[in-house]
Structure formats: structure tokens, C-alpha cells
Design a protein around this motif. Structure first.
Motif, PDB file in Angstrom:
ATOM      1  N   GLU A  69       0.824  -1.210   0.000  1.00 58.56           N
ATOM      2  CA  GLU A  69       0.000   0.000   0.000  1.00 58.56           C
ATOM      3  C   GLU A  69       0.857   1.258   0.000  1.00 58.56           C
ATOM      4  OE1 GLU A  69      -2.576  -0.417   3.335  1.00 58.56           O
ATOM      5  OE2 GLU A  69      -4.015  -1.699   2.270  1.00 58.56           O
ATOM      6  N   ALA A  70       2.000   1.226   0.673  1.00 57.86           N
ATOM      7  CA  ALA A  70       2.890   2.385   0.699  1.00 57.86           C
ATOM      8  C   ALA A  70       3.458   2.670  -0.687  1.00 57.86           C
ATOM      9  CB  ALA A  70       4.019   2.160   1.702  1.00 57.86           C
ATOM     10  N   VAL A  71       3.840   1.615  -1.407  1.00 59.25           N
ATOM     11  CA  VAL A  71       4.380   1.800  -2.761  1.00 59.25           C
ATOM     12  C   VAL A  71       3.292   2.332  -3.693  1.00 59.25           C
ATOM     13  CG1 VAL A  71       5.350   0.623  -4.765  1.00 59.25           C
ATOM     14  CG2 VAL A  71       6.168   0.055  -2.472  1.00 59.25           C
ATOM     15  N   THR A  72       2.092   1.777  -3.611  1.00 55.19           N
ATOM     16  CA  THR A  72       0.981   2.264  -4.447  1.00 55.19           C
ATOM     17  C   THR A  72       0.668   3.717  -4.142  1.00 55.19           C
ATOM     18  OG1 THR A  72       0.022   0.051  -4.580  1.00 55.19           O
ATOM     19  CG2 THR A  72      -1.417   1.899  -5.087  1.00 55.19           C
ATOM     20  N   ALA A  73       0.649   4.077  -2.850  1.00 56.91           N
ATOM     21  CA  ALA A  73       0.389   5.465  -2.465  1.00 56.91           C
ATOM     22  C   ALA A  73       1.461   6.400  -3.009  1.00 56.91           C
ATOM     23  CB  ALA A  73       0.314   5.575  -0.939  1.00 56.91           C
ATOM     24  N   ALA A  74       2.713   5.950  -2.983  1.00 53.37           N
ATOM     25  CA  ALA A  74       3.807   6.775  -3.486  1.00 53.37           C
ATOM     26  C   ALA A  74       3.694   6.990  -4.994  1.00 53.37           C
ATOM     27  CB  ALA A  74       5.149   6.122  -3.148  1.00 53.37           C
ATOM     28  N   ALA A 105     -10.692   8.821  -0.999  1.00 55.76           N
ATOM     29  CA  ALA A 105     -10.848   7.597  -1.780  1.00 55.76           C
ATOM     30  C   ALA A 105     -10.755   7.868  -3.269  1.00 55.76           C
ATOM     31  CB  ALA A 105     -12.185   6.945  -1.451  1.00 55.76           C
ATOM     32  N   GLU A 106     -10.980   9.133  -3.670  1.00 56.25           N
ATOM     33  CA  GLU A 106     -10.911   9.490  -5.080  1.00 56.25           C
ATOM     34  C   GLU A 106      -9.493   9.872  -5.526  1.00 56.25           C
ATOM     35  OE1 GLU A 106     -13.651  12.511  -6.130  1.00 56.25           O
ATOM     36  OE2 GLU A 106     -15.420  11.351  -5.620  1.00 56.25           O
TER      37      GLU A 106
END
Length: 368
Positions: A212-217, A290-291
Motif C-alpha cells: 500500500e505504501a508503494v501504491t500510495a507513493a 478515496a478518489e
């Protein structure tokens, strides 16, 4: 409804960043630097960090940051886009978003107080919905494998490395880490290939938290890169309008011809729309909404191609001058072309948007 207008604090930040860049990053200096040996203007970078604290903008105050947000980060990126300044800011804020997502407070303090440079060790063209092939993790732990086309990796800095099922910190200066410069189109944003051969690593997050951290980055990278593209396009439009007003042909200013007016008017409309899209993406990112994924995909689907068109118009309407090495237009065209694939191409983001709104894919025979 979200207010996308710049508030007083954001305008004050813009003025400060623009004043510093005007004084220390004129295009003549950037043009000279692309022929030099140093990939970054570290003198300019230290001024941005020490005088304006740009690395701590998105970091909460309890971790010695400014406690501002990603809207302010986007303002800085707009101004950096206007100058195509060779500084490792984009990589730093992308890595900062990963640290915020996984709650790594020690590194956050170091980044906010400029005690280290940090970047996420993934390819610049990696889209948020891409499943990265993780590196191998050995005992120790150690990391082994290679990553191509990493942006803003400073040899004396730290690397945030997705490996195995976790996220690790590795020192770029370690003998087991090799950074090989890549010859790329955009000399103002250096890329490197990184090879790890049993490099000592410190775990930051594991399992779902790491993913999740990589996706958020990567989502943050796509969203914030749109603001840089807006700043780049704004420079192209402003510079071209100024040029066609003073350049005469057939006894008239070039800008008085209807075809030229229409091209610039169309570009102004596209740029105005792109600014709204980019501002919304930065705002949703800061709100952890969420968007945020949808807003980031929309921003890159629109702003990437728009920046390329702006740079092309700039080169073409400058005539023969725009094609010369001595004029900065080519720096902006190269930056626009390189950012068009940064954190995923426009096509990739349009496909992601389609999935988000449950739009069925076209038949195979209709795909291009």
C-alpha cells in the motif's frame, strides 16, 4: 465543493520559490549544466531545502515538518516545471508519501530536516497500478537484483526499495549498490539503473502495508507530476506569446495572424483545464481521499499530452530560433516528452480510469 483556487499561503510560497529560482536558476544556467558533469544543481537544491524547507512541506509538524500538505508541494513543482530545474525534488516527495503511508517517523524527520536525500527505487515509468517485480531479500536482511530508470537517486542519499514482500531502506553509497547513469532524452532529470548485490537493508514495512505504501507513493507521483507539467506548459505559453508579439513578418507581428492566435488560444484553454485537473489531484492526495487514485489517473491522462503539445507549439512558433541549442525551448520539449511516460503513460491512465468507472474494454479488433 473543494476550492481549487490558490490561497494566500500558496501564493506567498509561489512568490518565494519563483524569486529564488529567478535568482539562481535562469535558463542559461540550466542549459550550461546539461553539458556539465554534475547531474544536479546541488547549490540550488541546498537553497531550496535550507531557505524554503521544501522537503518538509508535506511532513506533519510533530515530525519536524512544515505541516502544510501536497497542495503546497504542487505549487513548488509548478515553479520547478517553469524552470526545468535539475533538482531531486520529485523523487523526494514521492518517497515521503510512502513513508507517510507506512508510518516511518524516523526517516520522515530526517527528510524534513534535510539530513538525507531519499528516493523510491522503482522505474520512473512505473504506473500506480503496475505490479512491480520485487527484488530478492536475503539473510541479514540484504537486497539483490536490479531496477532500471530510477529518478532522483543521489549517490550519497538513501533508497527506499520494494523487495520481497517488504519495503527496505538501503544506502546508495554502499559498495554493494551500483548506480549507473542512463543516457536519456531529458538531461535535466537524470535517471540511473541500480544494481544491488547483497546490499545491507533495514526493513520499513512488510506485507500489505509495504504494498500500500508503494501504491500510495506512485499515485502521489502521478498526481504531483501533473502540476510540474502545468508549470512547464505555462512557461511555454508565456514565452511564445511574448515572442510572437515582438517578432515581425511581412511587416506585421507574427502574433497578429489568425492561425497563430487560434493555436495559442486553444493552448490557453487546454492549460486552464489542466490546471484545474492538477489542482484537484493534489488536493485529493492531501486529503487521503478515496478518489485520490481516480484524480491522479485523470491528471496524468490529461496533463501529460497537454504539456507535450505546449512544448511543441513553443518550438514551432519560435520558428528557426526554437530549433537551436542556444534557445531553451528544447529543454522544455524534452522534459515534456519524458514526463509523458512518468508514472505511467496517458493510455495507461485512461485504461485505469475505465476500470474505476466499470467501463468495458473495447473489442480487440478496435484497440490500437
Amino acid at each position: 465543493m473543494t476550492d481549487l483556487l490558490y490561497d494566500a499561503d500558496e501564493e506567498a510560497l509561489r512568490d518565494s520559490v519563483r524569486a529564488l529560482l529567478t535568482a539562481y536558476a535562469p535558463w542559461q544556467r540550466t542549459l550550461a549544466a546539461v553539458d556539465g558533469e554534475d547531474p544536479y544543481d546541488l547549490g540550488l537544491w541546498r537553497r531550496l531545502v535550507d531557505q524554503l524547507g521544501v522537503t518538509g512541506l508535506a511532513v506533519p509538524t510533530e515530525y519536524e515538518g512544515a505541516g502544510a500538505g501536497f497542495r503546497e508541494v504542487a505549487v513548488v513543482l509548478e515553479e520547478l516545471g517553469r524552470t526545468v530545474a535539475p533538482v531531486p525534488f520529485l523523487g523526494t516527495v514521492v518517497a515521503t508519501r510512502a513513508l507517510l503511508a507506512c508510518g516511518e517517523h524516523t526517516l520522515l524527520r530526517q527528510v524534513a530536516t534535510a539530513k538525507c536525500e531519499l528516493t523510491l527505487a522503482v522505474g520512473f515509468a512505473t504506473a500506480p497500478d503496475t505490479r512491480c517485480d520485487p527484488l530478492k531479500v536475503g539473510p541479514g536482511p540484504t537486497v539483490s537484483g536490479s531496477v532500471s530508470g530510477v529518478v532522483d537517486a543521489v549517490p550519497e542519499g538513501l533508497l527506499l526499495v520494494p523487495a520481497g514482500e517488504g519495503l527496505y531502506v538501503v544506502e546508495a553509497a554502499d559498495p554493494a549498490v551500483r548506480l549507473a547513469p542512463v543516457v536519456s532524452l531529458d538531461a535535466t532529470r537524470p535517471l540511473v539503473d541500480i544494481e544491488f548485490t547483497g546490499a545491507p537493508a533495514r526493513p520499513v514495512a512488510t506485507g500489505v502495508a509495504a504494498a500500500e505504501a508503494v501504491t500510495a507513493a506512485l499515485t502521489a507521483g502521478a498526481a504531483l507530476l501533473a502540476s510540474e507539467q502545468v508549470g512547464l506548459a505555462q512557461w511555454c505559453l508565456d514565452t511564445t506569446v511574448a515572442y510572437v508579439r515582438q517578432r515581425h513578418q511581412f511587416g506585421r507581428p507574427v502574433g497578429s495572424f489568425q492561425a497563430v492566435k487560434h493555436r495559442l488560444a486553444d493552448l490557453w484553454v487546454e492549460l486552464t483545464e489542466a490546471r484545474a485537473v492538477a489542482r484537484y489531484a493534489a488536493d485529493r492526495l492531501g486529503a487521503a481521499d478515496a478518489e485520490s487514485s481516480l484524480a491522479a489517473a485523470l491528471a496524468q491522462a490529461y496533463c501529460g499530452p497537454m504539456a507535450v503539445r505546449a512544448a511543441e507549439v513553443c518550438v514551432q512558433l519560435h520558428g528557426g530560433l526554437g530549433f537551436t541549442w542556444e534557445h531553451p525551448a528544447h529543454l522544455y520539449l524534452k522534459r515534456a516528452k519524458s514526463t509523458a511516460i512518468g508514472f505511467g503513460t496517458a493510455d495507461r491512465h485512461r485504461a485505469a480510469l475505465a476500470r474505476m468507472v466499470d467501463l468495458p474494454a473495447p473489442p480487440a479488433e478496435q484497440r490500437h
